[in-house]
Design a protein around this motif. Structure first.
Motif, PDB file in Angstrom:
ATOM      1  N   GLU A  41     -14.545   5.732   1.500  1.00  0.00           N
ATOM      2  CA  GLU A  41     -14.810   4.677   1.033  1.00  0.00           C
ATOM      3  C   GLU A  41     -13.499   3.798   0.651  1.00  0.00           C
ATOM      4  OE1 GLU A  41     -16.382   4.674  -2.848  1.00  0.00           O
ATOM      5  OE2 GLU A  41     -18.496   4.353  -2.259  1.00  0.00           O
ATOM      6  N   TRP A  42     -13.177   2.853   1.593  1.00  0.00           N
ATOM      7  CA  TRP A  42     -12.112   2.162   1.679  1.00  0.00           C
ATOM      8  C   TRP A  42     -11.807   0.701   1.168  1.00  0.00           C
ATOM      9  CZ3 TRP A  42      -8.216   4.424   4.507  1.00  0.00           C
ATOM     10  CH2 TRP A  42      -8.798   4.956   5.599  1.00  0.00           C
ATOM     11  N   ILE A  43     -10.689   1.056   0.165  1.00  0.00           N
ATOM     12  CA  ILE A  43     -10.280   0.401  -0.635  1.00  0.00           C
ATOM     13  C   ILE A  43      -9.099  -0.985   0.011  1.00  0.00           C
ATOM     14  CG2 ILE A  43      -9.439  -0.721  -3.677  1.00  0.00           C
ATOM     15  CD1 ILE A  43     -11.432   1.587  -4.251  1.00  0.00           C
ATOM     16  N   VAL A  44      -8.983  -1.569  -0.223  1.00  0.00           N
ATOM     17  CA  VAL A  44      -7.622  -2.461  -0.396  1.00  0.00           C
ATOM     18  C   VAL A  44      -6.616  -3.181  -1.552  1.00  0.00           C
ATOM     19  CG1 VAL A  44      -6.492  -4.191   1.757  1.00  0.00           C
ATOM     20  CG2 VAL A  44      -8.765  -3.297   2.317  1.00  0.00           C
ATOM     21  N   ASN A  45      -6.038  -2.475  -1.588  1.00  0.00           N
ATOM     22  CA  ASN A  45      -4.926  -2.950  -2.897  1.00  0.00           C
ATOM     23  C   ASN A  45      -3.530  -3.514  -2.079  1.00  0.00           C
ATOM     24  OD1 ASN A  45      -4.679  -2.425  -5.594  1.00  0.00           O
ATOM     25  ND2 ASN A  45      -2.479  -2.211  -5.009  1.00  0.00           N
ATOM     26  N   ASP A  46      -2.901  -4.272  -2.913  1.00  0.00           N
ATOM     27  CA  ASP A  46      -1.660  -5.347  -2.790  1.00  0.00           C
ATOM     28  C   ASP A  46      -0.717  -4.054  -2.159  1.00  0.00           C
ATOM     29  OD1 ASP A  46      -2.361  -7.517  -2.061  1.00  0.00           O
ATOM     30  OD2 ASP A  46      -2.230  -8.480  -3.969  1.00  0.00           O
ATOM     31  N   TRP A  47      -0.119  -4.264  -1.338  1.00  0.00           N
ATOM     32  CA  TRP A  47       0.967  -2.996  -1.599  1.00  0.00           C
ATOM     33  C   TRP A  47       2.149  -2.646  -2.649  1.00  0.00           C
ATOM     34  CZ3 TRP A  47       1.974   0.921   1.994  1.00  0.00           C
ATOM     35  CH2 TRP A  47       3.743   1.557   1.314  1.00  0.00           C
ATOM     36  N   ASP A  48       2.633  -4.041  -3.476  1.00  0.00           N
ATOM     37  CA  ASP A  48       3.432  -3.743  -4.504  1.00  0.00           C
ATOM     38  C   ASP A  48       2.366  -2.814  -5.375  1.00  0.00           C
ATOM     39  OD1 ASP A  48       5.192  -5.425  -3.589  1.00  0.00           O
ATOM     40  OD2 ASP A  48       4.903  -7.785  -5.125  1.00  0.00           O
ATOM     41  N   THR A  49       1.180  -2.301  -5.445  1.00  0.00           N
ATOM     42  CA  THR A  49       0.793  -2.356  -6.563  1.00  0.00           C
ATOM     43  C   THR A  49      -0.120  -0.823  -6.270  1.00  0.00           C
ATOM     44  OG1 THR A  49      -1.306  -3.777  -7.043  1.00  0.00           O
ATOM     45  CG2 THR A  49       0.211  -4.122  -8.579  1.00  0.00           C
ATOM     46  N   ILE A  50       0.344  -0.667  -5.186  1.00  0.00           N
ATOM     47  CA  ILE A  50      -0.981   0.111  -4.727  1.00  0.00           C
ATOM     48  C   ILE A  50      -0.369   1.602  -5.107  1.00  0.00           C
ATOM     49  CG2 ILE A  50       0.791   0.795  -2.024  1.00  0.00           C
ATOM     50  CD1 ILE A  50      -1.510   0.945  -0.955  1.00  0.00           C
ATOM     51  N   ILE A  51       1.217   2.373  -5.526  1.00  0.00           N
ATOM     52  CA  ILE A  51       1.111   3.054  -6.510  1.00  0.00           C
ATOM     53  C   ILE A  51       0.705   4.010  -7.796  1.00  0.00           C
ATOM     54  CG2 ILE A  51       3.083   4.589  -7.256  1.00  0.00           C
ATOM     55  CD1 ILE A  51       4.376   4.503  -4.637  1.00  0.00           C
ATOM     56  N   PRO A  52       0.839   1.586  -8.555  1.00  0.00           N
ATOM     57  CA  PRO A  52       0.403   2.152  -9.969  1.00  0.00           C
ATOM     58  C   PRO A  52      -1.447   1.873  -9.679  1.00  0.00           C
ATOM     59  CG  PRO A  52       2.572   1.000  -9.352  1.00  0.00           C
ATOM     60  CD  PRO A  52       2.236   1.706  -7.957  1.00  0.00           C
ATOM     61  N   ASN A  53      -2.319   1.673  -9.075  1.00  0.00           N
ATOM     62  CA  ASN A  53      -3.304   1.298  -9.031  1.00  0.00           C
ATOM     63  C   ASN A  53      -3.853   3.714  -8.328  1.00  0.00           C
ATOM     64  OD1 ASN A  53      -4.044  -0.203 -10.053  1.00  0.00           O
ATOM     65  ND2 ASN A  53      -3.810  -1.489  -8.114  1.00  0.00           N
ATOM     66  N   LEU A  54      -2.982   4.217  -7.723  1.00  0.00           N
ATOM     67  CA  LEU A  54      -3.346   5.237  -7.598  1.00  0.00           C
ATOM     68  C   LEU A  54      -3.184   6.285  -8.626  1.00  0.00           C
ATOM     69  CD1 LEU A  54      -4.078   7.429  -5.486  1.00  0.00           C
ATOM     70  CD2 LEU A  54      -1.816   7.384  -5.045  1.00  0.00           C
ATOM     71  N   VAL A  55      -1.554   5.727  -9.329  1.00  0.00           N
ATOM     72  CA  VAL A  55      -1.708   6.636 -10.549  1.00  0.00           C
ATOM     73  C   VAL A  55      -3.074   6.575 -11.413  1.00  0.00           C
ATOM     74  CG1 VAL A  55      -0.655   7.280 -12.744  1.00  0.00           C
ATOM     75  CG2 VAL A  55       0.658   6.778  -9.991  1.00  0.00           C
ATOM     76  N   ALA A  56      -3.478   4.881 -11.470  1.00  0.00           N
ATOM     77  CA  ALA A  56      -4.300   4.533 -12.983  1.00  0.00           C
ATOM     78  C   ALA A  56      -5.172   4.940 -12.785  1.00  0.00           C
ATOM     79  CB  ALA A  56      -4.422   3.005 -12.243  1.00  0.00           C
ATOM     80  N   GLY A  57      -5.557   5.750 -10.936  1.00  0.00           N
ATOM     81  CA  GLY A  57      -7.347   6.392 -11.376  1.00  0.00           C
ATOM     82  C   GLY A  57      -8.221   5.613 -10.110  1.00  0.00           C
ATOM     83  N   ASN A  58      -7.441   4.182  -9.545  1.00  0.00           N
ATOM     84  CA  ASN A  58      -8.582   3.118  -9.083  1.00  0.00           C
ATOM     85  C   ASN A  58      -9.262   3.750  -7.354  1.00  0.00           C
ATOM     86  OD1 ASN A  58      -8.674   1.362 -11.694  1.00  0.00           O
ATOM     87  ND2 ASN A  58      -6.450   0.861 -10.382  1.00  0.00           N
ATOM     88  N   TYR A  59      -8.512   4.322  -7.255  1.00  0.00           N
ATOM     89  CA  TYR A  59      -8.423   5.443  -5.936  1.00  0.00           C
ATOM     90  C   TYR A  59      -7.877   6.731  -5.641  1.00  0.00           C
ATOM     91  CZ  TYR A  59      -4.369   1.987  -4.580  1.00  0.00           C
ATOM     92  OH  TYR A  59      -3.726   1.465  -4.697  1.00  0.00           O
ATOM     93  N   ASP A  60      -8.172   7.162  -4.898  1.00  0.00           N
ATOM     94  CA  ASP A  60      -7.601   8.808  -4.844  1.00  0.00           C
ATOM     95  C   ASP A  60      -6.687   9.219  -3.968  1.00  0.00           C
ATOM     96  OD1 ASP A  60      -9.883   9.473  -6.350  1.00  0.00           O
ATOM     97  OD2 ASP A  60     -11.399   9.070  -4.594  1.00  0.00           O
ATOM     98  N   THR A  61      -6.789   8.675  -2.925  1.00  0.00           N
ATOM     99  CA  THR A  61      -5.321   8.571  -1.998  1.00  0.00           C
ATOM    100  C   THR A  61      -4.449   7.060  -1.124  1.00  0.00           C
ATOM    101  OG1 THR A  61      -6.517   8.332   0.294  1.00  0.00           O
ATOM    102  CG2 THR A  61      -6.706  10.467  -0.974  1.00  0.00           C
ATOM    103  N   ILE A  62      -3.283   6.730  -0.775  1.00  0.00           N
ATOM    104  CA  ILE A  62      -3.175   6.180  -0.052  1.00  0.00           C
ATOM    105  C   ILE A  62      -2.594   6.850   1.600  1.00  0.00           C
ATOM    106  CG2 ILE A  62      -1.414   4.798  -0.467  1.00  0.00           C
ATOM    107  CD1 ILE A  62      -0.219   5.134  -3.255  1.00  0.00           C
TER     108      ILE A  62
END
Length: 242
Positions: A64-85
């Motif tokens: 499942e592909w999720i598009v996320n702004d670059w500035d928050t891409i690492i915090p949202n991974l750590v928060a569990g909002n997706y599984d990979t970058i």
């Protein structure tokens, strides 16, 4: 058929262990061609989209592909909002303090300066240089004598040069070559800059099993030549291969 999720703002907060569901949520930027971008049909496309889909197919996982702004891409991974970058992210020691990486699936590429035609190359040292925020290029400019002007997206860095807000832009060569090659008003200036390592897939530090799964599959694709085929398709015959 793999499900495509395009989320440009807030992400769903609920997160469970991806491997338990056989679902992998792949976080990408969707704004960095030819690595990843949204095409005219409003669909994700690019080298990393092909690669991610192939990795999931080989692992019998549902992407499942999720598009996320670059500035928050690492915090949202750590928060569990997706599984990979999987978003053109260079492997660096600073990022390793927060997340883990697979092995590189693309070798390091020099960063390049681009400016309006006729620009004096001295602006590299004493002018205003645009770069995307939270990138290795922004970090490099900050260590020089130039003034750093950061923007959330790579397209905004190009616009800043064209508007005169910035004297030049520093970005990945793979990104700028297409832009400059198709532009009548831009040219490369100065020497290539080598910063950062190769490009890898980012994962939470706790997801050791998932990282090992993707690591093994990347090795498999290097061995059977399929990764090289994707690299040449998206970056051309001159791109370094494995």
């Amino acid at each position: 058929m793999k499900k495509l999720i395009l989320t440009l703002g807030a992400l769903a907060l609920a997160a469970t262990t991806a491997t338990a569901q056989d679902v992998i949520r792949m976080g990408t930027e969707g704004a960095y061609p030819p690595f990843n971008f949204i095409n005219d049909a409003n669909e994700l496309e690019g080298f990393e989209i092909d690669l991610g889909n192939e990795l999931c197919a080989r692992a019998n996982l549902n992407c499942e592909w999720i598009v996320n702004d670059w500035d928050t891409i690492i915090p949202n991974l750590v928060a569990g909002n997706y599984d990979t970058i999987i978003a053109g992210m260079s492997i660096t020691d600073a990022r390793r303090e927060v997340i883990s990486f697979t092995q590189e699936y693309k070798m390091p590429d020099p960063s390049l300066y681009a400016a309006l035609e006729g620009t004096d190359p001295s602006v590299i040292e004493n002018g205003v240089i645009a770069a995307q925020s939270n990138t290795i290029q922004a970090g490099h400019v900050a260590e020089t004598g130039a003034d750093l002007l950061e923007f959330p997206t790579p397209d905004e860095t190009i616009s800043a040069v064209r508007s005169g807000e910035a004297d030049a832009v520093l970005a990945d060569g793979d990104f700028l070559r297409t832009i400059v090659g198709e532009a009548a008003d831009l040219e490369f200036i100065g020497d290539p800059v080598f910063v950062g390592g190769g490009v890898g897939m980012g994962l939470r530090q706790s997801d050791t099993e998932l990282r090992e799964t993707f690591d093994a599959l990347i090795s498999e694709m290097k061995a059977d030549g399929s990764l090289n085929e994707m690299l040449i398709k998206w970056f051309g015959e001159e791109t370094p291969t494995f």
